[in-house]
Design an enzyme around this catalytic site. Structure first.
Site, short mmCIF file in Angstrom:
data_model
loop_
_atom_site.label_atom_id
_atom_site.label_comp_id
_atom_site.label_asym_id
_atom_site.label_seq_id
_atom_site.Cartn_x
_atom_site.Cartn_y
_atom_site.Cartn_z
N SER A 171 5.58 -5.33 -2.01
CA SER A 171 5.76 -4.21 -2.18
C SER A 171 6.16 -3.05 -0.94
O SER A 171 7.03 -3.35 -0.49
CB SER A 171 4.67 -4.35 -3.02
OG SER A 171 4.05 -3.45 -3.23
N TRP A 172 5.07 -2.67 -0.55
CA TRP A 172 6.15 -1.51 0.19
C TRP A 172 5.34 -2.64 1.58
O TRP A 172 6.20 -2.24 2.70
CB TRP A 172 4.54 -0.84 0.70
CG TRP A 172 4.11 0.03 1.80
CD1 TRP A 172 2.93 -0.59 3.00
CD2 TRP A 172 5.19 0.46 2.50
NE1 TRP A 172 3.41 0.13 4.49
CE2 TRP A 172 4.57 1.10 4.29
CE3 TRP A 172 5.87 1.49 3.36
CZ2 TRP A 172 5.14 1.77 5.35
CZ3 TRP A 172 6.97 2.53 3.76
CH2 TRP A 172 6.47 2.70 4.35
N ASP A 200 7.95 -7.15 -13.34
CA ASP A 200 7.54 -5.97 -12.15
C ASP A 200 7.82 -4.29 -12.83
O ASP A 200 8.79 -3.93 -12.79
CB ASP A 200 8.36 -5.98 -11.29
CG ASP A 200 7.46 -5.66 -9.88
OD1 ASP A 200 6.80 -4.65 -10.35
OD2 ASP A 200 7.72 -6.30 -8.48
N HIS A 238 3.98 -7.49 -10.70
CA HIS A 238 3.94 -6.95 -9.80
C HIS A 238 3.37 -7.32 -8.68
O HIS A 238 3.63 -8.21 -7.58
CB HIS A 238 3.90 -5.61 -9.28
CG HIS A 238 3.94 -4.85 -8.53
ND1 HIS A 238 5.42 -4.53 -7.77
CD2 HIS A 238 3.15 -4.66 -7.26
CE1 HIS A 238 5.54 -4.60 -6.25
NE2 HIS A 238 3.82 -3.69 -5.76
N GLY A 284 1.02 -0.93 -0.12
CA GLY A 284 -0.46 0.36 0.21
C GLY A 284 0.83 1.62 0.44
O GLY A 284 1.07 1.61 -1.06
#
Length: 333
Positions: free
Chosen positions: A115-116, A270, A298, A48
């Site tokens: 990811s985050w 990605d 991704h 996020g």
């Protein structure tokens, strides 16, 4: 219980217990626990920053072997208040994770995220290395100014239509500063304008996440209003504040956790989190195992990513470490 031969999801499960953990006088954090209460503790750190933990993530872990912890970060999904940026920083999210670990009486846990979620996992591990058994990290994002600029501008080279949709509605006089234009609407007084901007931001992210485009999947994702709203506002807020990280600090401080095992899974195509960041972490982390999925972007929904993440988690439950040769030989990649 064992995963299927192609390392697909485990069957759906429901939490054994859930809760709302007050973390200050403003924020309350949703958490849940699934699987074996006496098993290997594992925590999932969502992306996020405002994405939240979907129930599907429970199915990455063998419920007979793992004590599975999911939570929603400040301002995300089921945590309250939704999309709140006051008192919301990377350092506070790190402390929230530690508060949750202590509340649950967990000594050490396997830290997994994408990811985050890799950014926060690395920041957490470097702050509390003694609380970590190891890491499974998917789609490395280090929060650098270059990565943020790439998201806002560079991805148009691979997804020109998605980027055009992302910026075409912004008045011409504001297009020189996309982030400010979005902030103006994401944090304005008009609730409908806030939601519209968040939905456009979220749709751009989803459209650039997949190697193989699936419009139906994208349209379904943008229907989840709490996730859409939290992601749009918190993404922009964290971008504006350089993810609350000193540039290069996660790579600089890798020595604090380099004694721990890590498996890095990276989509070879990605575009949101290009493979260069994963490779830089791999080179700096002796003993790290890096798998580049040649058929993935991704999104963790893509088979090449999902299969390798589950394989890594399965391997860890038996060996408490990662070995590149053994993982390559133990099943499909």
């Amino acid at each position: 219980m064992d995963a299927s031969p192609d390392f697909d999801f485990f069957p759906p499960i429901e939490p054994r217990r859930t809760g709302m953990l007050p973390i200050d006088d403003l924020h309350t954090m949703y958490w849940e626990e699934c699987g074996n209460p006496d098993g290997i503790p594992v925590v999932y750190v969502h992306g996020g920053p405002g994405g939240g933990s979907s129930p599907e993530k429970r199915c990455w872990y063998d419920p007979d072997t793992y004590r599975i912890i999911l939570f929603d970060q400040r301002g995300a999904f089921r945590s309250t208040p939704l999309a709140e940026v006051e008192r919301n920083t990377t350092q506070l999210l790190v402390e929230d994770m530690e508060a949750l670990r202590k509340m649950l009486g967990i000594d050490k846990w396997l830290v997994t995220g994408g990811s985050w979620g890799t950014t926060l996992s690395l920041a957490y591990g470097q702050t509390y290395p003694d609380a970590c058994l190891g890491f499974v990290l998917r789609g490395i994002f280090l929060g650098s100014p270059d990565e943020i600029d790439w998201f806002l501008h560079g991805m148009r080279r691979f997804f020109p239509k998605a980027h055009d949709d992302f910026i075409s509605w912004i008045p011409q006089q504001e297009k020189h500063d996309i982030l400010t234009a979005y902030e103006k609407r994401l944090f304005g007084k008009d609730a409908d304008a806030r939601m519209d901007a968040a939905r456009r931001w979220f749709k751009y992210t989803e459209a650039c996440s997949l190697l193989r485009q699936d419009p139906a999947l994208i349209e379904e994702a943008v229907k989840n209003d709490p996730v859409v709203y939290g992601t749009g506002r918190l993404d922009a807020f964290y971008f504006r504040n350089s993810m609350f990280l000193e540039p290069g600090s996660l790579l600089r401080d890798i020595g604090r956790i380099s004694h721990l095992p890590v498996m890095i899974i990276q989509g070879g195509h990605d575009v949101i989190a290009p493979p260069a960041a994963a490779y830089s972490i791999h080179r700096a982390w002796p003993g790290s195992v890096l798998h580049i999925a040649p058929d993935a972007g991704h999104s963790p929904a893509e088979p090449g990513i999902r299969s390798k993440v589950i394989q890594a988690i399965e391997y860890f439950k038996r060996n408490k470490r990662f070995d590149a040769a053994a993982l390559q030989a133990s099943g499909p990649v």
